[in-house]
Write a protein that holds these residues in place. Structure first.
Motif, PDB file in Angstrom:
ATOM      1  N   GLY A 192      58.623 -15.024 -79.996  1.00 50.92           N
ATOM      2  CA  GLY A 192      57.452 -15.145 -79.143  1.00 50.92           C
ATOM      3  C   GLY A 192      56.316 -15.852 -79.857  1.00 50.92           C
ATOM      4  N   SER A 193      55.178 -15.950 -79.182  1.00 54.15           N
ATOM      5  CA  SER A 193      53.989 -16.595 -79.718  1.00 54.15           C
ATOM      6  C   SER A 193      53.065 -15.561 -80.343  1.00 54.15           C
ATOM      7  CB  SER A 193      53.237 -17.323 -78.595  1.00 54.15           C
ATOM      8  OG  SER A 193      54.070 -18.245 -77.940  1.00 54.15           O
ATOM      9  N   LEU A 194      52.278 -15.992 -81.317  1.00 56.03           N
ATOM     10  CA  LEU A 194      51.286 -15.095 -81.905  1.00 56.03           C
ATOM     11  C   LEU A 194      50.157 -14.870 -80.909  1.00 56.03           C
ATOM     12  CD1 LEU A 194      52.874 -15.917 -84.475  1.00 56.03           C
ATOM     13  CD2 LEU A 194      50.698 -15.905 -85.701  1.00 56.03           C
ATOM     14  N   GLN A 195      49.776 -13.617 -80.746  1.00 60.59           N
ATOM     15  CA  GLN A 195      48.683 -13.283 -79.851  1.00 60.59           C
ATOM     16  C   GLN A 195      47.886 -12.134 -80.454  1.00 60.59           C
ATOM     17  OE1 GLN A 195      50.542 -12.018 -76.180  1.00 60.59           O
ATOM     18  NE2 GLN A 195      50.880  -9.953 -76.929  1.00 60.59           N
ATOM     19  N   ILE A 196      46.699 -11.909 -79.893  1.00 61.63           N
ATOM     20  CA  ILE A 196      45.858 -10.825 -80.384  1.00 61.63           C
ATOM     21  C   ILE A 196      46.492  -9.491 -80.019  1.00 61.63           C
ATOM     22  CG2 ILE A 196      43.599  -9.742 -80.201  1.00 61.63           C
ATOM     23  CD1 ILE A 196      43.688 -12.368 -81.736  1.00 61.63           C
ATOM     24  N   ASN A 197      46.515  -8.582 -80.963  1.00 59.70           N
ATOM     25  CA  ASN A 197      47.191  -7.306 -80.795  1.00 59.70           C
ATOM     26  C   ASN A 197      46.434  -6.389 -79.838  1.00 59.70           C
ATOM     27  OD1 ASN A 197      49.077  -5.329 -81.159  1.00 59.70           O
ATOM     28  ND2 ASN A 197      48.324  -4.677 -83.166  1.00 59.70           N
ATOM     29  N   VAL A 210      47.268  -9.636 -85.222  1.00 60.61           N
ATOM     30  CA  VAL A 210      48.156 -10.325 -84.299  1.00 60.61           C
ATOM     31  C   VAL A 210      49.421  -9.531 -84.024  1.00 60.61           C
ATOM     32  CG1 VAL A 210      47.322 -12.568 -85.069  1.00 60.61           C
ATOM     33  CG2 VAL A 210      49.382 -11.607 -86.096  1.00 60.61           C
ATOM     34  N   SER A 211      50.025  -9.842 -82.890  1.00 62.09           N
ATOM     35  CA  SER A 211      51.337  -9.322 -82.534  1.00 62.09           C
ATOM     36  C   SER A 211      52.107 -10.465 -81.888  1.00 62.09           C
ATOM     37  CB  SER A 211      51.208  -8.136 -81.570  1.00 62.09           C
ATOM     38  OG  SER A 211      50.592  -8.545 -80.363  1.00 62.09           O
ATOM     39  N   ILE A 212      53.348 -10.188 -81.487  1.00 64.86           N
ATOM     40  CA  ILE A 212      54.175 -11.215 -80.870  1.00 64.86           C
ATOM     41  C   ILE A 212      54.236 -10.987 -79.372  1.00 64.86           C
ATOM     42  CG2 ILE A 212      56.479 -12.229 -80.766  1.00 64.86           C
ATOM     43  CD1 ILE A 212      54.927 -12.842 -83.296  1.00 64.86           C
ATOM     44  N   GLY A 213      53.874 -12.024 -78.628  1.00 63.23           N
ATOM     45  CA  GLY A 213      53.927 -11.954 -77.178  1.00 63.23           C
ATOM     46  C   GLY A 213      54.966 -12.908 -76.631  1.00 63.23           C
ATOM     47  N   PRO A 214      54.927 -13.177 -75.340  1.00 62.15           N
ATOM     48  CA  PRO A 214      55.898 -14.097 -74.737  1.00 62.15           C
ATOM     49  C   PRO A 214      55.771 -15.507 -75.304  1.00 62.15           C
ATOM     50  CG  PRO A 214      54.704 -12.837 -73.066  1.00 62.15           C
ATOM     51  CD  PRO A 214      53.995 -12.626 -74.367  1.00 62.15           C
ATOM     52  N   CYS A 215      56.802 -16.319 -75.090  1.00 64.23           N
ATOM     53  CA  CYS A 215      56.760 -17.725 -75.503  1.00 64.23           C
ATOM     54  C   CYS A 215      55.983 -18.507 -74.458  1.00 64.23           C
ATOM     55  CB  CYS A 215      58.164 -18.301 -75.639  1.00 64.23           C
ATOM     56  SG  CYS A 215      59.061 -17.736 -77.075  1.00 64.23           S
ATOM     57  N   HIS A 216      54.700 -18.688 -74.675  1.00 65.28           N
ATOM     58  CA  HIS A 216      53.893 -19.503 -73.778  1.00 65.28           C
ATOM     59  C   HIS A 216      53.860 -20.915 -74.336  1.00 65.28           C
ATOM     60  CE1 HIS A 216      52.600 -15.965 -71.655  1.00 65.28           C
ATOM     61  NE2 HIS A 216      52.153 -15.432 -72.772  1.00 65.28           N
ATOM     62  N   SER A 217      54.361 -21.866 -73.592  1.00 62.66           N
ATOM     63  CA  SER A 217      54.372 -23.239 -74.087  1.00 62.66           C
ATOM     64  C   SER A 217      54.091 -24.195 -72.947  1.00 62.66           C
ATOM     65  CB  SER A 217      55.718 -23.581 -74.734  1.00 62.66           C
ATOM     66  OG  SER A 217      56.749 -23.550 -73.786  1.00 62.66           O
ATOM     67  N   TYR A 218      53.676 -25.411 -73.308  1.00 63.06           N
ATOM     68  CA  TYR A 218      53.401 -26.423 -72.297  1.00 63.06           C
ATOM     69  C   TYR A 218      54.695 -26.832 -71.599  1.00 63.06           C
ATOM     70  CZ  TYR A 218      49.136 -26.884 -75.080  1.00 63.06           C
ATOM     71  OH  TYR A 218      47.983 -26.634 -75.763  1.00 63.06           O
TER      72      TYR A 218
END
Length: 444
Positions: A192-197, A210-218
């Motif tokens: 996943g993508s790095l995101q704020i925890n 940080v924590s791991i969230g979904p794969c948000h991509s263009y």
């Protein structure tokens, strides 16, 4: 006609004033192009006053207008020659600015803060950002520091006049390996993508939690969830193209032979109850020569373009080779020997990969990734490329089938076609899979 990745990436950032590019730029960036220079200068001045406790650097003006595949860039210079880089994502306008695009943009900011805080990788400093369109320029933006130096893309073949070309290249690869080795310290339990925890809004106080969230991509990525064997999907071509159908069957088979990310090593030994769980790591999202900045000695001064960074399986992680020393494993784009000015020979590339692997061992030690997975990292990357890009798929498969089965190129193509025609018996198909497993085998 194939094109060298060096000739491609040398123009990955182009002047936005080039009239020949205006139609393409309009398609990519829409009304972002209509933001006046004065607004960029005003934004930079406002941020400068906030970050420099009101001192500022004098008046500001836009001195350069650049664009890439995913970002519109304005370079702003102040009276004292201090420079700011203002970067706008191509997804920051119209219907393209979806929730997924916003989260991808936020993740890029989090990644850059995270790397600057926890590694020695020279990443641009983020002065300010806004992941919304509710601001003075009406678009999401990052304002960050410039990176000194020139790209590897511009210097790999020209070198530096005071240093022999081979020594200059060794210095580049050594410095790149040292920088990338910083990523080995991080381990994650999912893709996943790095995101704020646990936060819904990014602030300067929580940027490093940080924590791991979904794969948000263009773009829709090939990795989506922890079980990448089910998620590594093959992008379709024309369904009437029989060669692509043949290739798809074999790529599916190769994917099933990829190594798992569950193997432990002395520096990362899982507890017994987690011994079968996968471990994931970080890597550069685009390990191309256009994204590595160097000085005139070959030392890395910065790594740019952290768009779409996600955690990945260990065989695709920080052990991956820089793309310019693995170009022979993308035969559809590899232009040697027709273009010796922009391509290295296969023998040279193998030598650079051996050297880079040695440098990784120097900086990372004998971890499982470096000692076991790295020697075949370029092959793993090629399989993933074949899954995602139909233009490269058949040529990569011919190369892999040829080497795994010790066949000529023509014989390899015939075997691929026989697979598509279901002309192989179950026993022969199983033998082919055994060849693939042996070819991709990772020593214990």
């Amino acid at each position: 006609m194939s094109t060298s990745r060096f000739s491609d990436c040398s123009s990955s950032l182009v002047s936005s004033s080039d009239e020949q590019n205006q139609e393409e730029l309009q398609h990519l960036f829409g009304n972002l192009l209509s933001i006046p220079d004065a607004s960029f200068a005003s934004l930079a001045s406002s941020i400068c006053r906030r970050t420099d406790e009101g001192q500022g650097h004098g008046s500001a003006r836009v001195i350069s207008r650049l664009s890439g595949s995913y970002n519109l860039i304005r370079i702003v210079e102040f009276d004292d020659q201090e420079k700011y880089v203002v970067r706008l994502p191509a997804t920051g306008w119209g219907e393209r600015f979806t929730e997924s695009a916003r989260l991808a943009f936020e993740s890029q900011v989090v990644t850059m803060y995270f790397l600057r805080e926890h590694t020695k990788i020279p990443v641009p400093e983020v002065y300010a950002f806004d992941a919304s369109r509710d601001n003075e320029i009406g678009a999401p933006y990052i304002v960050m520091s410039p990176i000194p130096g020139e790209t590897v893309a511009s210097k790999w073949f020209s070198g530096h006049e005071s240093i022999p070309i081979e020594e200059f290249r060794w210095r580049i690869l050594d410095s790149v390996a040292e920088a990338v080795s910083e990523l080995q310290k991080f381990r994650f339990d999912e893709i996943g993508s790095l995101q704020i925890n646990g936060e819904t809004e990014i602030t300067t106080s929580n940027l490093l939690d940080v924590s791991i969230g979904p794969c948000h991509s263009y773009d829709e990525g090939i990795f989506g969830q922890m079980d990448y064997r089910r998620k590594l999907e093959i992008s379709p071509k024309n369904p009437l193209h029989s060669a692509d159908k043949d290739a798809k069957i074999l790529v599916d088979q190769l994917i099933s032979c990829l190594p798992q990310s569950t193997r432990s090593d002395p520096s990362n030994t899982p507890s017994p109850q987690h011994a079968g769980e996968e471990t994931f790591v970080l890597t550069l999202p685009d390990f191309g020569p256009q994204n590595i900045m160097i000085d005139n000695t070959g030392a890395v001064t910065g790594i740019i373009d952290w768009d779409n960074t996600t955690t990945v399986p260990r065989f695709l992680g920080f052990i991956s080779y820089p793309s310019w020393i693995a170009s022979d494993w993308d035969p559809a784009r590899y232009t040697y020997p027709d273009d010796t000015k922009n391509e290295n020979s296969p023998e040279e590339l193998r030598g650079y990969r051996r050297f880079y692997h040695e440098r990784l061992r120097k900086y990372c030690g004998s971890s499982y990734e470096v000692s076991r997975l790295a020697p075949r990292a370029h092959i793993y990357e090629a399989i993933v490329l074949a899954a995602g890009e139909y233009l490269s798929r058949l040529e990569i498969l011919k190369m892999i089938v040829g080497q795994a089965c010790q066949l000529t190129e023509d014989k390899a193509l015939q075997l691929i076609q026989r697979v598509g025609e279901t002309a192989l018996s179950y026993g022969d198909f199983s033998k082919l899979e055994d060849r693939f497993r042996a070819f991709l085998w990772v020593p214990p």
